[in-house]
Design a protein around this motif. Structure first.
Motif, PDB file in Angstrom:
ATOM      1  N   LYS A  61      -3.614  -3.065  -3.847  1.00  0.00           N
ATOM      2  CA  LYS A  61      -3.660  -2.763  -5.274  1.00  0.00           C
ATOM      3  C   LYS A  61      -4.090  -4.028  -6.007  1.00  0.00           C
ATOM      4  O   LYS A  61      -3.305  -4.945  -6.226  1.00  0.00           O
ATOM      5  N   ALA A  62      -5.364  -4.089  -6.386  1.00  0.00           N
ATOM      6  CA  ALA A  62      -5.908  -5.297  -6.995  1.00  0.00           C
ATOM      7  C   ALA A  62      -5.755  -5.309  -8.511  1.00  0.00           C
ATOM      8  O   ALA A  62      -5.849  -6.350  -9.139  1.00  0.00           O
ATOM      9  N   GLU A  63      -5.540  -4.128  -9.095  1.00  0.00           N
ATOM     10  CA  GLU A  63      -5.461  -4.062 -10.542  1.00  0.00           C
ATOM     11  C   GLU A  63      -4.070  -4.439 -11.021  1.00  0.00           C
ATOM     12  O   GLU A  63      -3.093  -4.383 -10.299  1.00  0.00           O
ATOM     13  N   GLY A  64      -3.983  -4.808 -12.319  1.00  0.00           N
ATOM     14  CA  GLY A  64      -2.678  -5.058 -12.920  1.00  0.00           C
ATOM     15  C   GLY A  64      -2.125  -6.416 -12.534  1.00  0.00           C
ATOM     16  O   GLY A  64      -2.808  -7.272 -11.976  1.00  0.00           O
ATOM     17  N   PRO A  65      -0.847  -6.653 -12.845  1.00  0.00           N
ATOM     18  CA  PRO A  65      -0.222  -7.944 -12.534  1.00  0.00           C
ATOM     19  C   PRO A  65      -0.162  -8.189 -11.035  1.00  0.00           C
ATOM     20  O   PRO A  65      -0.071  -7.261 -10.251  1.00  0.00           O
ATOM     21  N   GLN A  66      -0.212  -9.481 -10.640  1.00  0.00           N
ATOM     22  CA  GLN A  66      -0.182  -9.852  -9.227  1.00  0.00           C
ATOM     23  C   GLN A  66       1.173  -9.509  -8.612  1.00  0.00           C
ATOM     24  O   GLN A  66       2.210  -9.918  -9.098  1.00  0.00           O
ATOM     25  N   LEU A  67       1.151  -8.714  -7.560  1.00  0.00           N
ATOM     26  CA  LEU A  67       2.378  -8.290  -6.898  1.00  0.00           C
ATOM     27  C   LEU A  67       2.622  -9.144  -5.657  1.00  0.00           C
ATOM     28  O   LEU A  67       1.709  -9.775  -5.132  1.00  0.00           O
ATOM     29  N   LEU A  68       3.860  -9.155  -5.185  1.00  0.00           N
ATOM     30  CA  LEU A  68       4.139  -9.762  -3.894  1.00  0.00           C
ATOM     31  C   LEU A  68       3.319  -9.039  -2.834  1.00  0.00           C
ATOM     32  O   LEU A  68       3.122  -7.826  -2.914  1.00  0.00           O
ATOM     33  N   SER A  69       2.855  -9.786  -1.847  1.00  0.00           N
ATOM     34  CA  SER A  69       1.914  -9.237  -0.865  1.00  0.00           C
ATOM     35  C   SER A  69       2.402  -7.948  -0.231  1.00  0.00           C
ATOM     36  O   SER A  69       1.651  -6.991  -0.064  1.00  0.00           O
ATOM     37  N   ARG A  70       3.687  -7.906   0.137  1.00  0.00           N
ATOM     38  CA  ARG A  70       4.143  -6.728   0.860  1.00  0.00           C
ATOM     39  C   ARG A  70       4.253  -5.492  -0.037  1.00  0.00           C
ATOM     40  O   ARG A  70       4.376  -4.385   0.456  1.00  0.00           O
ATOM     41  N   PHE A  71       4.225  -5.697  -1.364  1.00  0.00           N
ATOM     42  CA  PHE A  71       4.268  -4.561  -2.278  1.00  0.00           C
ATOM     43  C   PHE A  71       2.886  -4.208  -2.826  1.00  0.00           C
ATOM     44  O   PHE A  71       2.729  -3.222  -3.536  1.00  0.00           O
ATOM     45  N   ALA A  72       1.897  -5.060  -2.534  1.00  0.00           N
ATOM     46  CA  ALA A  72       0.566  -4.859  -3.110  1.00  0.00           C
ATOM     47  C   ALA A  72      -0.271  -3.863  -2.322  1.00  0.00           C
ATOM     48  O   ALA A  72      -1.330  -3.458  -2.783  1.00  0.00           O
ATOM     49  N   PHE A  73       0.163  -3.474  -1.116  1.00  0.00           N
ATOM     50  CA  PHE A  73      -0.568  -2.500  -0.306  1.00  0.00           C
ATOM     51  C   PHE A  73       0.118  -1.142  -0.420  1.00  0.00           C
ATOM     52  O   PHE A  73       1.328  -1.024  -0.188  1.00  0.00           O
ATOM     53  N   LYS A  74      -0.653  -0.136  -0.789  1.00  0.00           N
ATOM     54  CA  LYS A  74      -0.126   1.213  -0.971  1.00  0.00           C
ATOM     55  C   LYS A  74      -0.810   2.179  -0.010  1.00  0.00           C
ATOM     56  O   LYS A  74      -2.001   2.067   0.266  1.00  0.00           O
ATOM     57  N   LYS A  75      -0.049   3.138   0.485  1.00  0.00           N
ATOM     58  CA  LYS A  75      -0.559   4.094   1.469  1.00  0.00           C
ATOM     59  C   LYS A  75      -1.594   5.016   0.834  1.00  0.00           C
ATOM     60  O   LYS A  75      -1.352   5.618  -0.222  1.00  0.00           O
ATOM     61  N   ARG A  76      -2.731   5.131   1.480  1.00  0.00           N
ATOM     62  CA  ARG A  76      -3.813   6.007   1.019  1.00  0.00           C
ATOM     63  C   ARG A  76      -4.404   6.730   2.229  1.00  0.00           C
ATOM     64  O   ARG A  76      -4.382   6.215   3.348  1.00  0.00           O
ATOM     65  N   TYR A  77      -4.998   7.884   1.967  1.00  0.00           N
ATOM     66  CA  TYR A  77      -5.696   8.611   3.034  1.00  0.00           C
ATOM     67  C   TYR A  77      -7.186   8.300   2.912  1.00  0.00           C
ATOM     68  O   TYR A  77      -7.800   8.512   1.850  1.00  0.00           O
ATOM     69  N   PHE A  78      -7.769   7.762   3.989  1.00  0.00           N
ATOM     70  CA  PHE A  78      -9.182   7.381   3.997  1.00  0.00           C
ATOM     71  C   PHE A  78      -9.975   8.318   4.896  1.00  0.00           C
ATOM     72  O   PHE A  78      -9.474   8.771   5.925  1.00  0.00           O
ATOM     73  N   TRP A  79     -11.199   8.577   4.501  1.00  0.00           N
ATOM     74  CA  TRP A  79     -12.118   9.284   5.392  1.00  0.00           C
ATOM     75  C   TRP A  79     -13.526   8.738   5.194  1.00  0.00           C
ATOM     76  O   TRP A  79     -13.934   8.385   4.097  1.00  0.00           O
ATOM     77  N   LEU A  80     -14.239   8.639   6.322  1.00  0.00           N
ATOM     78  CA  LEU A  80     -15.569   8.032   6.359  1.00  0.00           C
ATOM     79  C   LEU A  80     -16.590   9.054   6.821  1.00  0.00           C
ATOM     80  O   LEU A  80     -16.406   9.708   7.845  1.00  0.00           O
ATOM     81  N   THR A  94      -4.952   9.215  -3.226  1.00  0.00           N
ATOM     82  CA  THR A  94      -3.519   8.973  -3.356  1.00  0.00           C
ATOM     83  C   THR A  94      -2.779  10.277  -3.124  1.00  0.00           C
ATOM     84  O   THR A  94      -3.371  11.329  -2.869  1.00  0.00           O
ATOM     85  N   TRP A  95      -1.435  10.211  -3.254  1.00  0.00           N
ATOM     86  CA  TRP A  95      -0.633  11.425  -3.103  1.00  0.00           C
ATOM     87  C   TRP A  95      -0.995  12.458  -4.156  1.00  0.00           C
ATOM     88  O   TRP A  95      -0.859  13.657  -3.944  1.00  0.00           O
ATOM     89  N   THR A  96      -1.447  11.992  -5.322  1.00  0.00           N
ATOM     90  CA  THR A  96      -1.801  12.930  -6.400  1.00  0.00           C
ATOM     91  C   THR A  96      -3.274  13.308  -6.358  1.00  0.00           C
ATOM     92  O   THR A  96      -3.810  13.843  -7.312  1.00  0.00           O
ATOM     93  N   CYS A  97      -3.914  12.964  -5.225  1.00  0.00           N
ATOM     94  CA  CYS A  97      -5.315  13.331  -4.985  1.00  0.00           C
ATOM     95  C   CYS A  97      -6.289  12.659  -5.948  1.00  0.00           C
ATOM     96  O   CYS A  97      -7.360  13.192  -6.215  1.00  0.00           O
ATOM     97  N   VAL A  98      -5.913  11.504  -6.491  1.00  0.00           N
ATOM     98  CA  VAL A  98      -6.866  10.719  -7.268  1.00  0.00           C
ATOM     99  C   VAL A  98      -7.818  10.067  -6.282  1.00  0.00           C
ATOM    100  O   VAL A  98      -7.400   9.285  -5.436  1.00  0.00           O
ATOM    101  N   ARG A  99      -9.071  10.383  -6.382  1.00  0.00           N
ATOM    102  CA  ARG A  99     -10.020  10.010  -5.338  1.00  0.00           C
ATOM    103  C   ARG A  99     -10.939   8.885  -5.794  1.00  0.00           C
ATOM    104  O   ARG A  99     -11.375   8.851  -6.945  1.00  0.00           O
TER     105      ARG A  99
END
Length: 764
Positions: A580-599, A608-613
């Protein structure tokens, strides 16, 4: 003229490894490095000093490499894993084995002074004028140095030495990519100009407590400076050169298979004559007995090389849109040369191998869709299943009866019930998958059915046309995937002993289904008899499935030759962690959020969980690389850098769960973007944080990358992009190597390279 380097290696097994755990065993796994970059990690084999892995990899390295290393580790649940030993193979040593290396090799101890990596950029100048005689060294920068500190970085400084003279640069802390930009001079005496010896440049990691750590050295013969007074460039850092001790085999040994293939790839026009001959062989086939390039390949290839040749031919004909006529040509020859239907396609002929590789090339996504849910269920349930009375271990069973410990009969009854459930699920999934099967596979099997039926029309051979298809479909495709799901990318880890036995029994049952139950009761494994009823009951549904499978009337011009090249088809997908690069700088372990990727071949997308793509067009990708661990204090992170139409650079950081998943995603995205014109030659392996790059400590965000990119380094698998020139070069080389053998059988066609072009001998 392009250079194409491919490295094939198989980690077969280990033996006599030392015990690292208090239980008197070890939990070994292997890490594989190419020039100190981790490219693979095997599964862990728990509590075993003689582990079997059987894992194989193909690595495409267009820029070449220097060494291949295998580290055997002992996995620990708590604390750091223990190093058991290593095997180091130089590129020259591998290349010296024309047929490849296949041997047991003793493990050697790991010496920290030998674990060096990286390069240094410097300039050397010999000063000779009336006022002074000296040696000037301009230390510019270094890159990819070994991490020696617990933070994953080093505190490097450099030193120049000649005779008894030396000088040192300043120390640059917490970086593996130091920028010195310092010039040091050594004053020399006149008599030293005639001295031999070497000018040595060393790089060290400074430690406040204890001795400094060695990071590598460069040795330049002093005589070179007489010939070239100013010498500047990047130099690879080398180890001290201590003799490696194999400890007399006390650390155990690995059985490895390693092969190096290096080719010079000519421009496309030089291969066109051979391509034309290969195409002509299948679109205008001569009589069955006549020679053709394909029949000659059958003559000159060995059993060991036939699989690679078969895959190469499949790719060539996929690229030409002629894979079905190609398979039909080979199958027709084999069918017409077979008098006993019981031996049809039972050998490792070119026809058999080509069909096998074809199914992997076009059907792996289909196989995953059919088998993955069932395989996952078996791994999760971890049931104890055993039918062989000689192998039933009552101590390993859970209580099946409240009256006391389970008896052998109860274990067998429970095992039969569970195996029947798994087998039913597998068969139902397969026979219900007609619509998911790639059309090109269905058309190829339709042609095979037709050729077999024409050759064996007798009523007593009614089942042969089914067996020809099911032999490939069940015995060479589904059953091997069930037996070793990791090798088909159905699982990240090998099965444990219990699950592995379940998969073996299930694979045997699936093979019997593929044989239409015709061999039941004729083998030595009579204890499989309780499964015979369900196998026989499956035969009718399997035949019905095969009839539906070949019931396809689609014109070959409308059949997609290879599904993975279609924009709508997902090449790879799964859950990853996105930074998560946007917004205030978070601690490293909280800055990564689970997402579903497809190539796909067009985009890399996430939701995201709310299907924001969000998605990145593949054509905009310019860097796909690893990220240093110290950038986020996280392992297995990669970066995808894209450049939009306005020239703006956008970077996303993605974390994978292990090194194999990281390498697979890196490879998949690189393959999808391999023909991009925007690929950058350098990148930053760190992140821009707190006003500077964490890798090279430069404050300018737009400064050029401090490390070279590896955009063309990929893992070879079924999703490799087609490369007609490289593939045709492989076929040409096989024919050239077998030229003498072809002449000995008085073949009427031979191939030679004349003025850089490939021609048939009779046309010269």
């Amino acid at each position: 003229m392009a250079k194409n380097t491919s490295l094939y290696f198989r980690i077969v097994e280990g033996r006599s490894l030392p015990a690292k755990d208090v239980s008197g065993t070890s939990d070994p796994y292997c890490i594989v490095k190419v020039d100190n970059e981790v490219v693979a990690r095997t599964a862990t084999v728990w509590k075993n000093l003689n582990p079997f892995w059987g894992e194989e990899y193909t690595l495409h390295l267009p820029t070449g490499f220097h060494s291949l290393s295998f580290y055997v580790m002992d996995e620990d649940t708590i604390g750091h894993d223990d190093v058991i030993g290593k095997i180091l193979l130089s590129k020259d040593a591998i290349g010296a084995q024309a047929k490849g290396l296949d041997n047991w090799l003793n493990l050697t101890r790991v010496d920290p002074d030998e674990e060096v990596q990286g390069e240094i950029h410097l300039g050397l100048e010999l000063l000779r004028d009336a006022k002074r005689i000296g040696l000037r060294c301009h230390f510019i920068e270094a890159r990819d140095l070994a991490p020696r500190d617990i933070s994953g970085t080093s505190d490097p400084f450099a030193r120049i030495l000649f005779n008894n003279h030396s000088a040192e640069t300043s120390i640059i802390k917490k970086t593996r990519y130091p920028h010195w930009s310092e010039t040091l001079e050594l004053e020399l005496e006149t008599w030293e100009l005639t001295e031999g010896g070497n000018v040595t440049v060393e790089v060290w990691d400074w430690d406040m407590v204890g001795k400094n750590d060695f990071l590598g050295k460069v040795e330049i013969p002093f005589a070179c400076l007489h010939k070239t007074p100013v010498l500047q460039g990047w130099f690879r850092l080398l180890p001290l050169g201590n003799h490696e001790d194999d400890a007399g085999g006390k650390l155990g040994a690995l059985r490895l298979k390693v092969r190096l293939v290096e080719d010079r790839i000519l421009p496309s026009m030089y291969y066109q004559p051979l391509i034309d001959l290969l195409v002509e062989s299948v679109i205008s086939p001569a009589e069955v007995e006549d020679s053709s390039p394909l029949t000659m390949l059958e003559e000159v290839t060995t059993v060991e090389s036939r699989q690679d040749v078969a895959m190469t031919l499949v790719k060539i004909y996929l690229g030409q849109g002629l894979v079905v006529p190609f398979l039909d040509y080979l199958s027709t020859r084999e069918v017409n040369h077979t008098s006993d239907p019981n031996t049809l396609f039972r050998s490792n002929s070119l026809a058999s191998k080509a069909m096998e590789q074809f199914m992997k090339a076009v059907g792996m996504l289909y196989l995953h869709e059919v088998l993955k849910p069932i395989i996952n269920r078996i791994f999760e349930e971890k049931k104890y299943i055993e039918l062989d009375p000689c192998k039933i271990d009552l101590n390993r069973t859970r209580r099946i009866s409240f009256k006391g410990a389970a008896s052998e009969a109860e274990v067998r009854e429970s095992s039969v019930e569970m195996l029947q459930g798994y087998l039913s699920s597998v068969v139902e999934s397969i026979v219900g998958s007609v619509a998911q099967c790639p059309p090109v596979m269905r058309v190829a099997f339709k042609q095979l059915h037709k050729r077999v039926e024409e050759q064996f029309p007798e009523p007593e051979n009614e089942d042969v046309k089914y067996l020809a298809i099911s032999g490939f479909f069940f015995l060479r495709f589904f059953a091997p995937a069930i037996l070793t799901p990791k090798l088909f990318h159905l699982r990240d880890q090998h099965a444990d002993t219990r699950t592995s036995r379940t998969l073996l029994l299930l694979a045997k049952a699936v093979q019997s289904v593929g044989n239409l139950g015709l061999q039941l009761g004729h083998g030595k494994e009579l204890w499989m008899e309780p499964l015979h009823p369900i196998i026989l009951c499956s035969v009718a549904s399997v035949k019905d499935f095969l009839d539906k499978l070949i019931d396809i009337d689609q014109d070959m011009s409308e059949v997609p030759q290879r599904a993975v090249f279609l924009p709508s088809v997902t090449v790879k997908e799964g859950y990853l962690q996105k930074h998560k690069a946007e917004g205030p700088q978070l601690l490293s372990r909280f800055a990564f959020k689970k997402r579903y990727f497809w190539l796909s071949s067009e985009t890399l997308s996430s939701a995201t969980w709310t299907c924001v793509r969000s998605s990145i067009p593949i054509q905009c990708v310019c860097v796909v690389e690893r990220v240093d661990e110290n950038a986020f204090q996280q392992q297995h992170v990669m970066q995808v850098v894209a450049q939009d139409n306005d020239g703006q650079i956008h970077t996303i950081y993605i974390q994978c769960k292990n090194v194999n998943e990281l390498n697979q995603w890196l490879s998949a995205i690189r393959k999808a973007s391999i023909y991009n014109e925007r690929m950058l030659p350098s990148f930053h392996p760190g992140a821009y944080r707190s006003g500077k790059w964490t890798c090279c400590l430069q404050a300018n965000r737009a400064t050029l990358g401090c490390s070279r990119t590896h955009s063309a380094v990929t893992l070879g698998d079924w999703s490799d992009p087609l490369d007609p020139d490289a593939e045709t070069q492989t076929i040409y080389k096989q024919l050239l190597q077998g030229r003498d053998k072809l002449r000995s059988v008085e073949s009427d066609i031979d191939f030679l390279l004349c003025n850089g072009k490939v021609y048939p001998l009779k046309s010269l």
